[in-house]
Design a protein around this motif. Structure first.
Motif, PDB file in Angstrom:
ATOM      1  N   ARG A  89     -62.399 -15.354 -58.713  1.00  0.00           N
ATOM      2  CA  ARG A  89     -62.873 -16.582 -58.059  1.00  0.00           C
ATOM      3  C   ARG A  89     -61.753 -17.604 -57.942  1.00  0.00           C
ATOM      4  O   ARG A  89     -61.680 -18.365 -56.994  1.00  0.00           O
ATOM      5  N   GLU A  90     -60.861 -17.593 -58.942  1.00  0.00           N
ATOM      6  CA  GLU A  90     -59.733 -18.529 -58.934  1.00  0.00           C
ATOM      7  C   GLU A  90     -58.739 -18.147 -57.848  1.00  0.00           C
ATOM      8  O   GLU A  90     -58.615 -16.966 -57.504  1.00  0.00           O
ATOM      9  N   GLY A  95     -52.542 -16.920 -60.964  1.00  0.00           N
ATOM     10  CA  GLY A  95     -52.038 -15.730 -61.655  1.00  0.00           C
ATOM     11  C   GLY A  95     -53.090 -14.647 -61.805  1.00  0.00           C
ATOM     12  O   GLY A  95     -54.290 -14.887 -61.641  1.00  0.00           O
ATOM     13  N   MET A  96     -52.596 -13.447 -62.125  1.00  0.00           N
ATOM     14  CA  MET A  96     -53.479 -12.279 -62.276  1.00  0.00           C
ATOM     15  C   MET A  96     -53.380 -11.769 -63.714  1.00  0.00           C
ATOM     16  O   MET A  96     -52.352 -11.925 -64.364  1.00  0.00           O
ATOM     17  N   ASN A  97     -54.456 -11.148 -64.177  1.00  0.00           N
ATOM     18  CA  ASN A  97     -54.420 -10.428 -65.453  1.00  0.00           C
ATOM     19  C   ASN A  97     -54.211  -8.955 -65.131  1.00  0.00           C
ATOM     20  O   ASN A  97     -55.046  -8.344 -64.451  1.00  0.00           O
ATOM     21  N   MET A  98     -53.126  -8.396 -65.620  1.00  0.00           N
ATOM     22  CA  MET A  98     -52.735  -7.056 -65.168  1.00  0.00           C
ATOM     23  C   MET A  98     -52.591  -6.054 -66.312  1.00  0.00           C
ATOM     24  O   MET A  98     -52.143  -6.398 -67.406  1.00  0.00           O
ATOM     25  N   ILE A 274     -60.983  -1.639 -65.701  1.00  0.00           N
ATOM     26  CA  ILE A 274     -61.117  -2.379 -64.433  1.00  0.00           C
ATOM     27  C   ILE A 274     -62.397  -1.978 -63.701  1.00  0.00           C
ATOM     28  O   ILE A 274     -62.987  -2.793 -62.984  1.00  0.00           O
ATOM     29  N   CYS A 275     -62.855  -0.729 -63.909  1.00  0.00           N
ATOM     30  CA  CYS A 275     -64.116  -0.311 -63.280  1.00  0.00           C
ATOM     31  C   CYS A 275     -65.313  -1.092 -63.839  1.00  0.00           C
ATOM     32  O   CYS A 275     -66.349  -1.185 -63.192  1.00  0.00           O
ATOM     33  N   ASP A 276     -65.168  -1.620 -65.044  1.00  0.00           N
ATOM     34  CA  ASP A 276     -66.264  -2.383 -65.667  1.00  0.00           C
ATOM     35  C   ASP A 276     -66.330  -3.832 -65.194  1.00  0.00           C
ATOM     36  O   ASP A 276     -67.280  -4.540 -65.521  1.00  0.00           O
ATOM     37  N   ILE A 277     -65.303  -4.288 -64.486  1.00  0.00           N
ATOM     38  CA  ILE A 277     -65.198  -5.712 -64.162  1.00  0.00           C
ATOM     39  C   ILE A 277     -66.021  -6.066 -62.918  1.00  0.00           C
ATOM     40  O   ILE A 277     -65.915  -5.405 -61.893  1.00  0.00           O
ATOM     41  N   GLU A 278     -66.837  -7.107 -63.032  1.00  0.00           N
ATOM     42  CA  GLU A 278     -67.599  -7.625 -61.881  1.00  0.00           C
ATOM     43  C   GLU A 278     -67.319  -9.118 -61.752  1.00  0.00           C
ATOM     44  O   GLU A 278     -67.429  -9.857 -62.736  1.00  0.00           O
ATOM     45  N   ALA A 279     -66.984  -9.560 -60.548  1.00  0.00           N
ATOM     46  CA  ALA A 279     -66.832 -10.988 -60.229  1.00  0.00           C
ATOM     47  C   ALA A 279     -66.088 -11.775 -61.304  1.00  0.00           C
ATOM     48  O   ALA A 279     -66.631 -12.701 -61.897  1.00  0.00           O
ATOM     49  N   PRO A 280     -64.837 -11.441 -61.583  1.00  0.00           N
ATOM     50  CA  PRO A 280     -64.096 -12.149 -62.630  1.00  0.00           C
ATOM     51  C   PRO A 280     -63.592 -13.512 -62.151  1.00  0.00           C
ATOM     52  O   PRO A 280     -63.551 -13.770 -60.942  1.00  0.00           O
ATOM     53  N   GLU A 281     -63.200 -14.344 -63.107  1.00  0.00           N
ATOM     54  CA  GLU A 281     -62.633 -15.641 -62.761  1.00  0.00           C
ATOM     55  C   GLU A 281     -61.206 -15.421 -62.235  1.00  0.00           C
ATOM     56  O   GLU A 281     -60.856 -15.849 -61.163  1.00  0.00           O
ATOM     57  N   LYS A 282     -60.405 -14.696 -63.041  1.00  0.00           N
ATOM     58  CA  LYS A 282     -59.033 -14.392 -62.622  1.00  0.00           C
ATOM     59  C   LYS A 282     -59.008 -13.034 -61.904  1.00  0.00           C
ATOM     60  O   LYS A 282     -59.792 -12.144 -62.234  1.00  0.00           O
ATOM     61  N   THR A 283     -58.101 -12.877 -60.984  1.00  0.00           N
ATOM     62  CA  THR A 283     -57.926 -11.589 -60.321  1.00  0.00           C
ATOM     63  C   THR A 283     -57.403 -10.571 -61.337  1.00  0.00           C
ATOM     64  O   THR A 283     -56.481 -10.861 -62.101  1.00  0.00           O
ATOM     65  N   CYS A 284     -58.047  -9.403 -61.368  1.00  0.00           N
ATOM     66  CA  CYS A 284     -57.697  -8.357 -62.342  1.00  0.00           C
ATOM     67  C   CYS A 284     -57.004  -7.205 -61.624  1.00  0.00           C
ATOM     68  O   CYS A 284     -57.439  -6.801 -60.552  1.00  0.00           O
ATOM     69  N   VAL A 285     -55.978  -6.679 -62.251  1.00  0.00           N
ATOM     70  CA  VAL A 285     -55.197  -5.604 -61.631  1.00  0.00           C
ATOM     71  C   VAL A 285     -54.975  -4.463 -62.616  1.00  0.00           C
ATOM     72  O   VAL A 285     -54.722  -4.691 -63.798  1.00  0.00           O
ATOM     73  N   ASN A 333     -47.467 -16.983 -62.866  1.00  0.00           N
ATOM     74  CA  ASN A 333     -48.641 -17.267 -63.687  1.00  0.00           C
ATOM     75  C   ASN A 333     -49.402 -16.007 -64.112  1.00  0.00           C
ATOM     76  O   ASN A 333     -50.463 -16.105 -64.718  1.00  0.00           O
ATOM     77  N   SER A 334     -48.858 -14.849 -63.784  1.00  0.00           N
ATOM     78  CA  SER A 334     -49.554 -13.606 -64.135  1.00  0.00           C
ATOM     79  C   SER A 334     -49.167 -13.132 -65.531  1.00  0.00           C
ATOM     80  O   SER A 334     -48.115 -13.487 -66.057  1.00  0.00           O
ATOM     81  N   LYS A 335     -50.065 -12.322 -66.088  1.00  0.00           N
ATOM     82  CA  LYS A 335     -49.858 -11.778 -67.430  1.00  0.00           C
ATOM     83  C   LYS A 335     -50.110 -10.284 -67.378  1.00  0.00           C
ATOM     84  O   LYS A 335     -51.057  -9.852 -66.730  1.00  0.00           O
ATOM     85  N   MET A 336     -49.290  -9.529 -68.095  1.00  0.00           N
ATOM     86  CA  MET A 336     -49.505  -8.087 -68.092  1.00  0.00           C
ATOM     87  C   MET A 336     -49.440  -7.488 -69.484  1.00  0.00           C
ATOM     88  O   MET A 336     -48.579  -7.837 -70.283  1.00  0.00           O
TER      89      MET A 336
END
Ligand code: MN
Ligand code: MN
Length: 463
Positions: A89-90, A95-98, A274-285, A333-336
């Motif tokens: 949503r952000e 940034g992304m969580n990777m 990542i398959c478990d993630i629905e509508a997260p705040e941060k973009t997930c990679v 701003n991304s984190k991995m």
């Protein structure tokens, strides 16, 4: 403060898991073993991953004209790498969580001109890929996986040795009765690279005029089945991998033994997360890269600009336009979590480790500040600020975690994709499953650690 609270406790993950979680651990392991059997090469892993992602509602990013929050997309990197994304949503500039794992594993590749005949036997010459103890790969059943373009220019996908009815291949060795000389060689040379020749046939052509009758018979078989000639091998990609399937280990089935767990264990746990993630705040990679075992180069390795380009494509499809300042802000701003395995302490070889700075099988997901060799050479040394943020989050979320270095200083070492991703500007730390007998044909992991890693990855994406 109570003195016992001043000391770090290393918990056994099995002690932390309740009965319900323990059941989930064993169920998860069944799916993981099936993934290992379905993906023994980087290409097969991408295919298996795409299937998994599409079942979970992910679509090919290239087929979409625009992308918005909640969308699940993936980008295939030349069939050997992959980026899967759940759009947050952000704004992407936040940034992304990777998660970044690799899907290539040490193996035995064929040379460009592999086939030859010697003493009425046909062999393939090989060139090993990645760091291996060569002697571990002889006298065991091997399966052949790969692609080759035939005389009609068609791409043939070849897998021989995986079905129970298939033949397998093997690298022969000298019998122990005649090994007095060989056994005085140094370990690295017990089996030399040019001795790693794979037996592929022994049935001669009936035509006695032909000089190399066994080789000719093998080529005839290959032509009949795949329409390939010797010349076609030059541009082919063939990999020999252990033919065995993933198995439970121990009376209590607490471990998994399989080929290629470095790093498909982190690839699978990251995909599941990542398959478990629905509508997260941060973009997930979830990024799956190739060529890690040979330095992450090439257009499918983690150093390839194509992974960056996937993020650029995402930004362009979110905004309708591409702004390079926004792109670099997103990366900054991304984190991995560089999702890769580490060495688990092996009690039969204690001198290879510094026990107090080692990861242990069964004690959870391992966070590593740095890797590298000869004085941290070539490492990403994670920033303390970021490391502390991750450990505090894991503690809050009840993730069983530990830390460790890759063995004793000055003994060797290794690297991961962490440094290449950090070079782009994001915060990166190594995080993954401790492995026993790493880089061998039969690597061993604790089911508890596999599950703890999946849990840690999932929280990292969304918390
Ligand atoms: Mn690895
Ligand atoms: Mn490795």
């Amino acid at each position: 403060m109570d003195t016992k609270d001043l000391m770090l406790k290393r918990e056994n993950a099995w002690d932390v898991f309740d009965d319900e979680t323990q059941k989930a651990v064993f169920d998860f392991s069944e799916d993981y073993k099936a993934f290992l059997d379905a993906g023994k090469t980087e290409r097969e892993c991408v295919n298996a991953a795409v299937k998994m992602l599409e079942r979970c509602g992910f679509e090919n990013l290239e087929s979409k004209s625009s992308v918005q929050a909640g969308d699940k997309v993936y980008k295939n990197i030349h069939g050997k790498g992959l980026m899967a994304v759940v759009v947050g949503r952000e704004d992407l500039t936040c940034g992304m969580n990777m998660l970044g794992a690799h899907i290539d594993s040490p193996r035995i590749d064929l040379k460009p001109m592999p086939l030859y005949e010697d003493e009425d036997m046909a062999f393939f010459k090989t060139h090993y890929y990645g760091g291996i103890k060569k002697y571990q790969w002889s006298t065991m059943p091997l399966a052949l996986h790969g692609v080759i373009f035939n005389q009609d220019g068609e791409k043939m996908e070849v897998v021989v040795g995986e079905d129970d009815s298939d033949p397998v291949f093997t690298i022969n060795e000298i019998l122990v009765h005649l090994s007095q000389e060989q056994l005085t060689r140094k370990g690295a040379e017990v089996v030399k690279a040019e001795e790693m020749n794979v037996l592929v046939g022994g049935l001669p052509l009936k035509d006695k005029e032909e000089k190399q009758r066994v080789k000719a018979a093998v080529m005839t078989l290959l032509y009949d089945k795949y329409k390939i000639t010797e010349k076609d091998f030059i541009s082919a990609e063939f990999e020999l991998v252990p033919a065995h399937k993933a198995k439970d280990i121990g009376f209590d089935r607490s471990f998994i033994g399989a080929y290629g767990q470095d790093d498909r264990v982190c690839a699978y746990t990251a995909l599941r997360a990542i398959c478990d993630i629905e509508a997260p705040e941060k973009t997930c990679v979830c990024m799956l890269s190739d060529k890690e075992e040979v330095g992450s180069g090439g257009n499918t390795g983690a150093q390839s600009r194509l992974y960056e380009n996937a993020v650029r494509m995402l930004l362009a499809k979110c905004d309708g336009t591409f702004d390079s300042y926004k792109y670099y802000t997103c990366i900054e701003n991304s984190k991995m979590l560089s999702s890769d395995v580490t060495a688990a302490f092996e009690p039969s070889y204690p001198s290879a480790y510094d026990k107090s700075n080692s990861a242990f099988a069964g004690k959870g997901v391992c966070l590593m500040k740095y890797t590298g060799s000869r004085g941290k050479g070539g490492c990403n040394d994670a920033n303390s600020e970021f490391f502390a943020e991750v450990t505090r989050m894991f503690d809050r979320e009840g993730i069983v975690w530990q830390t460790g270095e890759l063995g004793r200083v000055d003994l060797g070492g290794g690297g991961t994709i962490a440094v290449y991703m950090a070079n782009l500007g994001m915060n990166v730390i190594d995080c993954g499953v401790p492995v026993l007998s790493m880089h061998s044909p039969f690597e061993v992991t604790s089911k508890a650690d596999v599950y703890a890693t999946y849990g840690g990855f999932k929280k990292f994406l969304t918390v």
